[in-house]
Design a protein around this motif. Structure first.
Motif, PDB file in Angstrom:
ATOM      1  N   PHE A  13       0.820  -1.213   0.000  1.00 46.53           N
ATOM      2  CA  PHE A  13       0.000   0.000   0.000  1.00 46.53           C
ATOM      3  C   PHE A  13       0.857   1.267   0.000  1.00 46.53           C
ATOM      4  O   PHE A  13       0.331   2.363   0.140  1.00 46.53           O
ATOM      5  CB  PHE A  13      -0.898   0.030   1.251  1.00 46.53           C
ATOM      6  CG  PHE A  13      -1.985  -1.006   1.276  1.00 46.53           C
ATOM      7  CD1 PHE A  13      -3.266  -0.701   0.846  1.00 46.53           C
ATOM      8  CD2 PHE A  13      -1.738  -2.287   1.738  1.00 46.53           C
ATOM      9  CE1 PHE A  13      -4.279  -1.646   0.875  1.00 46.53           C
ATOM     10  CE2 PHE A  13      -2.737  -3.246   1.776  1.00 46.53           C
ATOM     11  CZ  PHE A  13      -4.014  -2.923   1.341  1.00 46.53           C
ATOM     12  N   SER A  14       2.162   1.137  -0.114  1.00 48.29           N
ATOM     13  CA  SER A  14       3.057   2.284   0.056  1.00 48.29           C
ATOM     14  C   SER A  14       3.222   3.083  -1.221  1.00 48.29           C
ATOM     15  O   SER A  14       2.912   2.625  -2.326  1.00 48.29           O
ATOM     16  CB  SER A  14       4.428   1.813   0.552  1.00 48.29           C
ATOM     17  OG  SER A  14       5.093   1.038  -0.435  1.00 48.29           O
ATOM     18  N   LEU A  17       9.146   6.600  -1.870  1.00 48.05           N
ATOM     19  CA  LEU A  17      10.399   5.850  -1.931  1.00 48.05           C
ATOM     20  C   LEU A  17      10.571   4.726  -0.911  1.00 48.05           C
ATOM     21  O   LEU A  17      10.892   3.598  -1.304  1.00 48.05           O
ATOM     22  CB  LEU A  17      11.576   6.827  -1.825  1.00 48.05           C
ATOM     23  CG  LEU A  17      12.977   6.215  -1.763  1.00 48.05           C
ATOM     24  CD1 LEU A  17      13.276   5.401  -3.022  1.00 48.05           C
ATOM     25  CD2 LEU A  17      14.024   7.317  -1.593  1.00 48.05           C
ATOM     26  N   PRO A  18      10.400   4.950   0.394  1.00 47.36           N
ATOM     27  CA  PRO A  18      10.799   3.916   1.367  1.00 47.36           C
ATOM     28  C   PRO A  18      10.114   2.565   1.175  1.00 47.36           C
ATOM     29  O   PRO A  18      10.784   1.530   1.023  1.00 47.36           O
ATOM     30  CB  PRO A  18      10.430   4.546   2.713  1.00 47.36           C
ATOM     31  CG  PRO A  18      10.468   6.020   2.462  1.00 47.36           C
ATOM     32  CD  PRO A  18       9.950   6.187   1.064  1.00 47.36           C
ATOM     33  N   GLY A  19       8.782   2.548   1.162  1.00 50.62           N
ATOM     34  CA  GLY A  19       8.072   1.294   0.977  1.00 50.62           C
ATOM     35  C   GLY A  19       8.308   0.678  -0.388  1.00 50.62           C
ATOM     36  O   GLY A  19       8.617  -0.522  -0.494  1.00 50.62           O
ATOM     37  N   PRO A  20       8.171   1.450  -1.473  1.00 48.30           N
ATOM     38  CA  PRO A  20       8.416   0.886  -2.796  1.00 48.30           C
ATOM     39  C   PRO A  20       9.831   0.332  -2.986  1.00 48.30           C
ATOM     40  O   PRO A  20      10.012  -0.668  -3.677  1.00 48.30           O
ATOM     41  CB  PRO A  20       8.157   2.076  -3.730  1.00 48.30           C
ATOM     42  CG  PRO A  20       7.084   2.844  -3.013  1.00 48.30           C
ATOM     43  CD  PRO A  20       7.494   2.764  -1.556  1.00 48.30           C
ATOM     44  N   PHE A  96       1.307   4.734   5.484  1.00 47.68           N
ATOM     45  CA  PHE A  96       0.469   5.854   5.906  1.00 47.68           C
ATOM     46  C   PHE A  96       0.875   6.320   7.308  1.00 47.68           C
ATOM     47  O   PHE A  96       1.561   5.602   8.044  1.00 47.68           O
ATOM     48  CB  PHE A  96      -1.006   5.434   5.936  1.00 47.68           C
ATOM     49  CG  PHE A  96      -1.578   5.124   4.591  1.00 47.68           C
ATOM     50  CD1 PHE A  96      -1.884   6.148   3.698  1.00 47.68           C
ATOM     51  CD2 PHE A  96      -1.826   3.824   4.207  1.00 47.68           C
ATOM     52  CE1 PHE A  96      -2.428   5.871   2.455  1.00 47.68           C
ATOM     53  CE2 PHE A  96      -2.372   3.535   2.969  1.00 47.68           C
ATOM     54  CZ  PHE A  96      -2.670   4.560   2.090  1.00 47.68           C
ATOM     55  N   ARG A  97       0.413   7.503   7.692  1.00 45.86           N
ATOM     56  CA  ARG A  97       0.629   7.938   9.074  1.00 45.86           C
ATOM     57  C   ARG A  97      -0.126   7.008  10.019  1.00 45.86           C
ATOM     58  O   ARG A  97      -1.136   6.387   9.629  1.00 45.86           O
ATOM     59  CB  ARG A  97       0.146   9.377   9.260  1.00 45.86           C
ATOM     60  CG  ARG A  97       0.969  10.393   8.495  1.00 45.86           C
ATOM     61  CD  ARG A  97       0.783  11.790   9.067  1.00 45.86           C
ATOM     62  NE  ARG A  97       1.089  12.816   8.087  1.00 45.86           N
ATOM     63  CZ  ARG A  97       1.137  14.113   8.352  1.00 45.86           C
ATOM     64  NH1 ARG A  97       0.879  14.543   9.583  1.00 45.86           N
ATOM     65  NH2 ARG A  97       1.429  14.997   7.417  1.00 45.86           N
ATOM     66  N   PRO A  98       0.332   6.882  11.270  1.00 41.92           N
ATOM     67  CA  PRO A  98      -0.341   5.995  12.218  1.00 41.92           C
ATOM     68  C   PRO A  98      -1.844   6.290  12.298  1.00 41.92           C
ATOM     69  O   PRO A  98      -2.260   7.444  12.366  1.00 41.92           O
ATOM     70  CB  PRO A  98       0.358   6.292  13.538  1.00 41.92           C
ATOM     71  CG  PRO A  98       1.738   6.717  13.133  1.00 41.92           C
ATOM     72  CD  PRO A  98       1.530   7.498  11.869  1.00 41.92           C
ATOM     73  N   GLY A  99      -2.637   5.236  12.283  1.00 44.94           N
ATOM     74  CA  GLY A  99      -4.074   5.382  12.436  1.00 44.94           C
ATOM     75  C   GLY A  99      -4.861   5.460  11.141  1.00 44.94           C
ATOM     76  O   GLY A  99      -6.070   5.215  11.143  1.00 44.94           O
TER      77      GLY A  99
END
Length: 393
Positions: A13-14, A17-20, A96-99
């Motif tokens: 779901f990212s 850059l970081p997740g991908p 995503f941001r927390p929550g």
């Protein structure tokens, strides 16, 4: 030759850059990665220049070997689709941001209830807890708050804006992959998944390594140019006559002796071990004078057969052509539909059993939507209904 991670199925779901980058490594090593993308809110990497034709080169690289499902997560039917996917794709990567995922009904606890084996990796700037958990940030901010920027730079010019996204990649991406794979190994023995909380600031803080050990163990505060490896010694970059740069890492006595012999100053060799800042500063000035006497090409020729930890600072086009990097196969040709293959950075991890060749570059949003929905049991009529309801964009 499917790769060592061929058994893993990842819902990604990212964005950005970081997740991908993390899921790129997983996909390169054989994991099946399915990107869940918004059909209306574009991933900014898709519009990030430079472009190769009509495609962002960054997007084409970061999303190679991945499929794409366009899904409006705010649509009521989206939950049903994700729930069916989670029964098969038992790893989730989100940024995503927390929550946010909890509000969408897609948080760890909700999806864990469907599949207890679920491994759920969250990559954020500051983590799932703490006073900064909801705060916005970028790579530069994480390096600043972690303390790394405080001793990376020059006293007279300040911290360096690095050319690579250190906290994003070394922090979020690489630590994210490490945490994910550790959870996979744990699941093999327990049968249970878990939530992996990756904070890019946390991970950047852990990169202090020796400087952190020195401060916490001995109270030595690192600062710009006050350590052996950050410009506080002769271990540094030196400008050549033609405005290029030479890296000198001749720390050990045997390397320092060879280095000083090549630059014509053998008497300097014994001064490399001095711990006194003023003596190191004087030594650096002596070296600067010598290095500035010749062009980079001449220094390369002089040091070509000398094992002294001295190498030229190459620009990217030169690095791509360097025989060592070419021998390691660090550039690969990736197929594109209807177009010539695109040159991209290759997976840097080498396996004796080999890896499957790259299958394709990053694809259009939702390129595999219908295909994926069929795989989880949707009929053509149901898919048409979802498209009409704009769930798929």
């Amino acid at each position: 030759m499917k790769g060592p991670l061929a058994a893993l199925k990842v819902l990604d779901f990212s964005t950005l850059l970081p997740g991908p980058f993390a899921s790129l490594l997983l996909a390169d090593m054989g994991a099946e990665v399915l990107r869940i993308e918004s059909p209306t809110r574009v991933d900014l990497v898709r519009v990030l220049p430079p472009f190769d034709g009509d495609s962002s080169t960054s997007h084409a690289y970061l999303n190679r070997n991945k499929r794409s499902l366009a899904l409006d997560l705010k649509h009521p039917e989206a939950l049903a689709v994700v729930h069916k996917l989670v029964a098969e794709y038992d790893i989730v990567l989100e940024q995503f941001r927390p929550g946010v995922m909890d509000k969408l009904g897609l948080g760890y606890e909700a999806l864990k209830a469907i599949n207890p084996r679920l491994i759920y990796v969250s990559i954020t700037g500051y983590g799932q807890t703490g006073p900064y958990k909801d705060r916005a940030g970028h790579d530069l901010n994480y390096l600043a708050l972690s303390g790394l920027a405080s001793y990376t730079g020059r006293r007279d010019t300040g911290p360096l804006p690095l050319g690579v996204q250190l906290a994003d990649v070394a922090g979020g991406s690489l630590h994210g992959v490490i945490g994910l794979l550790a959870a996979v190994i744990a699941r093999q023995s327990t049968g249970q998944g878990q939530h992996v909380d990756i904070s890019m600031t946390d991970c950047a803080f852990s990169l202090h390594a020796m400087a952190g050990a020195g401060y916490l163990g001995a109270g030595v505060e690192p600062a710009m140019e006050n350590q052996a490896l950050n410009g506080g010694s002769f271990y540094d970059y030196y400008r050549t006559r033609d405005g290029r740069w030479l890296s000198v890492g001749s720390l050990e006595p045997q390397f320092m002796q060879q280095f000083c012999a090549v630059i014509g100053r053998p008497e300097l060799a014994g001064r490399g071990l001095s711990p006194k800042p003023e003596e190191q500063k004087a030594l650096k000035r002596e070296i600067e004078i010598e290095i500035e006497k010749h062009d980079l090409a001449e220094w390369q020729q002089r040091f070509a057969a000398v094992d002294a930890c001295v190498e030229p600072v190459l620009n990217l086009s030169e690095a791509v052509e360097h025989p060592q990097l070419q021998a390691r196969g660090l550039v690969t040709a990736v197929p594109r539909a209807g177009k010539p293959a695109q040159a991209q950075l290759a997976c840097p991890i080498k396996f004796s059993a080999g890896l499957e060749a790259p299958r394709h570059t990053g694809v259009a949003v939702g390129a595999h939507s219908a295909e994926v929905l069929r795989e989880i049991g949707y009929s053509e009529a149901q898919i048409a209904e979802l498209k009409a309801a704009k769930l798929l964009g």
